[in-house]
Design an enzyme around this catalytic site. Sequence first.
Site, PDB file in Angstrom:
ATOM      1  N   GLU A  11       0.873  -1.114   0.012  1.00  0.00           N
ATOM      2  CA  GLU A  11       0.200   0.048  -0.142  1.00  0.00           C
ATOM      3  C   GLU A  11       0.876   1.195   0.072  1.00  0.00           C
ATOM      4  OE1 GLU A  11      -3.225  -0.190  -0.404  1.00  0.00           O
ATOM      5  OE2 GLU A  11      -3.103  -2.430  -0.168  1.00  0.00           O
ATOM      6  N   CYS A  16      -2.028   8.885   2.784  1.00  0.00           N
ATOM      7  CA  CYS A  16      -1.594   8.366   1.357  1.00  0.00           C
ATOM      8  C   CYS A  16      -2.636   8.690   0.489  1.00  0.00           C
ATOM      9  CB  CYS A  16      -1.123   6.922   1.098  1.00  0.00           C
ATOM     10  SG  CYS A  16      -2.515   5.752   2.148  1.00  0.00           S
TER      11      CYS A  16
END
Length: 477
Positions: free
Chosen positions: A220, A254
Amino acid sequence: MDQPLTQPKTPELDSLFRHQFELSRTAPPPSLAERLDRLARLRALVSNNEARFAAAISADFGHRSPTETLIAETMFVRGEIRHAAKHLKAWMAPRRVRTQLQFLPGSNKLLPQPLGVVGIIAPWNYPLQLTLAPAVAALAAGNRVMIKPSELVPRFAALLQELIASRFDPAEVAVTGITDHIAEAFATLPFDHLIFTGSTRVGRLVAAAAGRNLTPVTLELGGKSPAIVDPSADLAQAAARIAYGKLLNAGQTCIAPDYVFVPEGAVSDFAGRLQAAMTAMYGADPANPDYTSIISDRHYARLEGVVADAVAHGAQALRPGDPADAAWKSRRKFPPTVVTGVTPDMAILQEEIFGPVLPVLGYRDRAEPIAWINARERPLALYWFGEDVAARDAVLVRTVSGGVTVNDCLFHFTQANQPMGGVGASGCGAYHGEWGFNSLSKLKPVFYRSPLNRFADLYPPYGAKIARLQKLLRLMS
């Protein structure tokens, strides 16, 4: 140049891994009751220590709003646990699979099984959520778990290690140390699956280290997630929602919008609305308790440099204060900054910002943002604002990203029944809900042969029976 991860000698880490690994191969897979018990213990650990987690995370950041920790971390993790516990019995059940006609009356099933030992390398920006959400999936799937927290959140890491040790046997879940020695060695262990959340740069190193053991990885990562404001959008509404998505956790997210495309004639108007929305949410006082600090002096200086580079090359920065002023800098509170007049050669459009700085770009026609996005690495997230369905669907079909929220930011991440994962440079693999259970299980295909199957017709000696079988298969195809 980035150096590959080596494998330092770490007897304690190796011993912990070996113990979990051996039990994963010799002990029977955990039952539904055992898995539910592990999830219940994890839920109690989170629920009973909300204030301690919030205080530790805030201390590590310099300041982090307890409300942000509650909304983005503890509530999220509790929701993941609740969802997994509710559906786990169904997820664990063998799954019937259609059997081809020529193999009837045989049958097929998929049998979910634990992989074994799952490693989790967690980031600093949402340390509780991005540590325990993957752990929920791993425990639901019946795995043993080893966790390596980020060295940038030592207080949180120490608290998590203490609490996990108080409720779990190290053979079930263990939190390792955060020294450089441990961090470097962790990714080189031969896990059955490794989950890493962090930067693309470090993700490449982790993937290379895992590859030497053929360890499957879920990465990720991040990247530059765009927002597109269509001519059909309500500018005030889009500005407020983008401002929230950008400034949550001071932009250290993110999937935060990294830059915004708006119609060329609306750049100035939209930038003003964006700044007004940011001020309405967080004011202009660096002491505002709702506004989160930047994690370190190094990251603060990096943000200063990115904005200074843009301004030096002709961009304009709108912000409520100077990040060099002591009132902001002493608290590591970087002023919410909107930047216009940016060009592709500026650092602000070349590297992930990961902070409360948002460039606004203009476009002449709807094809421009699509072409821009497609000419660059695949983003982790994409946001589209507007009411024109055809324009929306053109963006959805013609761009590839890890996930999308339409007419808002971030919320695709919170959907328990949707996967969360990147694509290309923004990551690989996915988790959340059943997607996480499946990713961290071996869905083993099993074929049950019936005594009535005529498989003996395929055995030698060949002859007329093969010709008859070929004729039959042609009729069936």
